[in-house]
Design a protein around this motif. Structure first.
Motif, PDB file in Angstrom:
ATOM      1  N   GLN A  55       0.839  -1.195   0.000  1.00  0.00           N
ATOM      2  CA  GLN A  55       0.000   0.000   0.000  1.00  0.00           C
ATOM      3  C   GLN A  55       0.877   1.250   0.000  1.00  0.00           C
ATOM      4  O   GLN A  55       1.622   1.491  -0.933  1.00  0.00           O
ATOM      5  N   LYS A  81      -2.845   0.554   9.929  1.00  0.00           N
ATOM      6  CA  LYS A  81      -4.172   0.338  10.477  1.00  0.00           C
ATOM      7  C   LYS A  81      -4.334  -1.151  10.776  1.00  0.00           C
ATOM      8  O   LYS A  81      -3.725  -1.990  10.140  1.00  0.00           O
ATOM      9  N   ARG A  82      -5.176  -1.459  11.751  1.00  0.00           N
ATOM     10  CA  ARG A  82      -5.428  -2.846  12.147  1.00  0.00           C
ATOM     11  C   ARG A  82      -4.120  -3.537  12.529  1.00  0.00           C
ATOM     12  O   ARG A  82      -3.757  -4.587  11.995  1.00  0.00           O
ATOM     13  N   GLN A 255      -8.385  -4.928   3.420  1.00  0.00           N
ATOM     14  CA  GLN A 255      -7.401  -5.160   4.481  1.00  0.00           C
ATOM     15  C   GLN A 255      -7.514  -6.575   5.050  1.00  0.00           C
ATOM     16  O   GLN A 255      -6.528  -7.133   5.520  1.00  0.00           O
ATOM     17  N   GLN A 258      -5.435  -8.614   2.740  1.00  0.00           N
ATOM     18  CA  GLN A 258      -4.024  -8.249   2.778  1.00  0.00           C
ATOM     19  C   GLN A 258      -3.267  -9.015   3.862  1.00  0.00           C
ATOM     20  O   GLN A 258      -2.059  -9.190   3.762  1.00  0.00           O
ATOM     21  N   GLN A 259      -3.973  -9.510   4.870  1.00  0.00           N
ATOM     22  CA  GLN A 259      -3.283 -10.254   5.920  1.00  0.00           C
ATOM     23  C   GLN A 259      -2.742 -11.594   5.420  1.00  0.00           C
ATOM     24  O   GLN A 259      -1.885 -12.195   6.082  1.00  0.00           O
TER      25      GLN A 259
END
Length: 278
Positions: A55, A81-82, A255, A258-259
């Motif tokens: 990102q 984030k997260r 997101q 994305q993990q």
């Protein structure tokens, strides 16, 4: 005499740190495999420069053994984030976490990873305003395994997430049979399918993840994340090196994917729509 400037002011888009390393190829592989950065590239044969991206984060590496030894211990601070999801990913990938996730006096939640070159990467998120959704731990009764779905199980899951499928059972069964692998989350006490993900493709160079679903009663309980980790495990074990793995999703779920190493891409699609007879 002062003149008026009509040219627009400079506009800075982003900054990329460049770290001196002993082995560019090994460094890029580490940041991709262990720190989970999906974007990666190298330059030269053998590589003497390269980089990774995720990102808005970009890091470059330049091969210089003398400078790498002298500058060992360089630091990068990355705002995310997260962060708890990322922290779990780095625990799962066996990253060397030298400072565990903790609240800091300056108002951030942070943890620090030491990379293979002895450099330090701090991942940080504001303590207030962290927009992570609340999620319960994975229930002990949930198990995820590879097996086929029945048409009844598929329709039950699709109905629970608000999807409709006008396909007759024989067409739906052909789609389920065409899957190379299906990860199914079950309630081990009842055998009920509570989630799934299908992998389609040619089995050689292209794989497509489709129909990732978690029953409404089991959402926010880590079921979807566990399903995607099983999908990733199967792909890591079975997809040839250099294979392309794709999926379609909206911004709200980007997101989440994305993990497991997915990153945004540009592309085009076309839906086949045939006129209805009658």
């Amino acid at each position: 005499m002062q003149t008026t400037r009509h040219e627009p002011d400079p506009f800075l888009t982003h900054a990329e740190p460049v770290l001196m390393v002993k082995d560019v190829a090994a460094t890029v592989k580490y940041w991709h495999d262990v720190l989970c950065f999906p974007g990666h590239w190298t330059w030269g044969t053998p590589p003497n420069h390269g980089g990774v991206s995720w990102q808005g984060a970009f890091i470059q590496f330049s091969q210089n053994e003398e400078a790498a030894g002298r500058m060992r211990g360089q630091c990068i601070w990355i705002r995310v984030k997260r962060i708890r999801q990322l922290y779990q990913m780095h625990q799962d990938s066996k990253a060397e976490i030298v400072m565990h996730l903790a609240k800091q006096p300056w108002g951030f939640v942070e943890y620090v990873v030491k990379d293979l070159n002895g450099n330090y990467v701090t991942f940080a998120s504001p303590e207030k305003g962290d927009d992570e959704p609340k999620s319960e731990p994975l229930p002990a009764v949930v198990r995820v395994l590879g097996r086929k779905l029945t048409t009844a199980e598929y329709r039950s899951l699709a109905k629970s997430v608000g999807w409709t499928s006008p396909q007759p059972d024989e067409i739906l069964q052909k789609k389920l049979d065409a899957a190379l692998f299906t990860a199914v989350a079950e309630n081990s006490e009842t055998g009920e399918a509570i989630g799934c993900a299908l992998i389609l493709g040619d089995g050689l160079s292209f794989f497509y993840i489709k129909d990732v679903m978690v029953h409404g009663d089991w959402q926010r309980k880590q079921v979807g994340s566990t399903i995607m980790r099983e999908v990733k495990r199967w792909l890591d074990d079975n997809a040839p090196d250099g294979s392309l793995v794709g999926l379609f999703t909206g911004d709200g779920l980007s997101q989440f994917y994305q993990q497991t190493g997915f990153g945004p891409a540009f592309g085009m699609v076309r839906m086949i729509e045939r006129p209805q007879s009658g």
